[in-house]
Design a protein around this motif. Structure first.
Motif, PDB file in Angstrom:
ATOM      1  N   UNK A   1      36.586  54.734  64.614  1.00 56.29           N
ATOM      2  CA  UNK A   1      37.232  53.907  63.605  1.00 56.29           C
ATOM      3  C   UNK A   1      37.558  54.745  62.371  1.00 56.29           C
TER       4      UNK A   1
ATOM      5  N   UNK B   1      40.583  56.796  63.087  1.00 57.91           N
ATOM      6  CA  UNK B   1      41.775  55.936  63.003  1.00 57.91           C
ATOM      7  C   UNK B   1      42.195  55.716  61.561  1.00 57.91           C
ATOM      8  N   UNK B   2      41.225  55.356  60.716  1.00 57.55           N
ATOM      9  CA  UNK B   2      41.561  55.071  59.322  1.00 57.55           C
ATOM     10  C   UNK B   2      42.090  56.317  58.626  1.00 57.55           C
TER      11      UNK B   2
ATOM     12  N   UNK C   1      45.633  56.893  59.874  1.00 56.00           N
ATOM     13  CA  UNK C   1      46.519  55.879  59.303  1.00 56.00           C
ATOM     14  C   UNK C   1      46.830  56.203  57.843  1.00 56.00           C
TER      15      UNK C   1
ATOM     16  N   UNK D   1      57.095  48.608  59.835  1.00 57.44           N
ATOM     17  CA  UNK D   1      56.814  47.678  60.931  1.00 57.44           C
ATOM     18  C   UNK D   1      55.904  48.356  61.970  1.00 57.44           C
ATOM     19  N   UNK D   2      56.225  49.598  62.268  1.00 53.89           N
ATOM     20  CA  UNK D   2      55.427  50.359  63.242  1.00 53.89           C
ATOM     21  C   UNK D   2      53.991  50.560  62.736  1.00 53.89           C
ATOM     22  N   UNK D   3      53.872  50.870  61.433  1.00 54.32           N
ATOM     23  CA  UNK D   3      52.533  51.052  60.853  1.00 54.32           C
ATOM     24  C   UNK D   3      51.755  49.743  60.884  1.00 54.32           C
ATOM     25  N   UNK D   4      52.450  48.621  60.603  1.00 53.51           N
ATOM     26  CA  UNK D   4      51.769  47.311  60.647  1.00 53.51           C
ATOM     27  C   UNK D   4      51.235  47.025  62.037  1.00 53.51           C
TER      28      UNK D   4
ATOM     29  N   UNK E   1      50.211  49.184  64.168  1.00 53.25           N
ATOM     30  CA  UNK E   1      49.014  50.011  64.339  1.00 53.25           C
ATOM     31  C   UNK E   1      47.833  49.398  63.584  1.00 53.25           C
ATOM     32  N   UNK E   2      48.105  48.875  62.393  1.00 47.44           N
ATOM     33  CA  UNK E   2      47.030  48.229  61.612  1.00 47.44           C
ATOM     34  C   UNK E   2      46.506  47.008  62.366  1.00 47.44           C
ATOM     35  N   UNK E   3      47.419  46.230  62.943  1.00 47.34           N
ATOM     36  CA  UNK E   3      46.983  45.044  63.706  1.00 47.34           C
ATOM     37  C   UNK E   3      46.089  45.434  64.882  1.00 47.34           C
ATOM     38  N   UNK E   4      46.459  46.519  65.559  1.00 42.99           N
ATOM     39  CA  UNK E   4      45.605  46.965  66.685  1.00 42.99           C
ATOM     40  C   UNK E   4      44.226  47.382  66.175  1.00 42.99           C
ATOM     41  N   UNK E   5      44.192  47.984  64.980  1.00 44.74           N
ATOM     42  CA  UNK E   5      42.918  48.407  64.392  1.00 44.74           C
ATOM     43  C   UNK E   5      42.037  47.216  64.001  1.00 44.74           C
ATOM     44  N   UNK E   6      42.683  46.185  63.469  1.00 46.00           N
ATOM     45  CA  UNK E   6      41.940  45.038  62.943  1.00 46.00           C
ATOM     46  C   UNK E   6      41.401  44.171  64.062  1.00 46.00           C
ATOM     47  N   UNK E   7      42.118  44.167  65.181  1.00 46.15           N
ATOM     48  CA  UNK E   7      41.749  43.290  66.302  1.00 46.15           C
ATOM     49  C   UNK E   7      40.305  43.498  66.734  1.00 46.15           C
TER      50      UNK E   7
END
Lengths: 104, 104, 104, 104
Positions: B62, B65-66, B69, B93-96, B98-104
């Motif tokens: 994690x 990843x951070x 990012x 949009x692409x970064x968002x 990636x953020x969504x995949x991280x938050x999941x």
């Protein structure tokens, strides 16, 4: 790992024993994927593509954790609950700590 | 990885380039830790101790990843924003995603 | 909230302004769901059913967070990036802290 | 909520019963915080400050979930384990599903 609760109620084998080969295969895969990510960094690949791979490995590790936890609850914790007494409480408390680490 | 947004605004190097050695070192460590977890399973170690190690690896991933990012936002996404136009939107949009995949 | 970065680059309105009514509706819903959970506890309903409802609210809150973050990146952070200078860096750093709190 | 496992082994009261007042207080607080967030949106407050408040509510909900889960494991699941049979398995399976939703 002195904080582990004494493990008599887990008998000879741990909960994950019947799935041992499957866990080893999955961990081997995760190890290989991690090596692949290092190679992507080495070769200056695109950040977002690397992030996608890291997310895949994180997700695979989470699945391993949930599997191990399920095996643990079904065997060690359930066995301890059946025997009752302070060890049953200690096992549950220990499992809750592991769940909290997972949820974090 | 055909869905990656075209990468002209990232210039010759990606955001993580100055930290490349550090990322490689951390990924090497994660690979070694994963091998250590396989060894714990192999040697029938206690489930909870294995779960603790898996949590440590997940946490290290994690952090990687951070870091990636952050480098990506500071360089590729910020560069694209400065240039404006549809690519700036596509990068965000692409970064968002990636953020969504991280938050999941 | 003195740690917020000065907000000149966000102009008169924040990124979420066009979606304000939608956010208010969603937050109203979350408030109502939370009251519903309290009622379930009050009426001694089954733990697992309560947990399912709490998971639904948590998931709705996460969606609100991601929406707000996306609006923020698209407007405030992208505007700051376009203007450049130390404020652009400060905005990105601030957004990263918010992302880290989300990922935790 | 027809998928809940039959609940005879939870006796008259659920695991969270002794903590009922505390859960109600915490849920009341979460409801109030959610209303506060709606007010922040209403008053056009800064996105990042709103995100910080959403993170606080999400964190409070997570703590409620973990508390309910712990009470559930300590009482309903442990009771079922002591009685054994298919219901013990069903209870554990049901709890695992709840844990998976939490971890997601």
């Amino acid at each position: 790992m002195s904080e582990s609760v004494e493990q008599q109620s887990c008998h000879v084998e741990y909960g994950y024993a019947p799935e041992k080969a499957s866990y080893l295969r999955r961990l081997k895969l995760i190890e290989g994927q991690t090596r692949g990510i290092a190679r992507m960094v080495e070769n200056d690949q695109y950040c977002i593509d690397i992030l996608t791979q890291v997310a895949a490995v994180t997700s695979a590790l989470k699945a391993v954790s949930l599997g191990l936890l399920e095996d643990h609850l079904e065997h060690c914790v359930a066995d301890a609950a059946r025997q009752g007494g302070p060890e049953a409480d200690a096992k549950l408390e220990e499992a809750m700590q592991a769940i909290k680490r997972l949820v974090k």
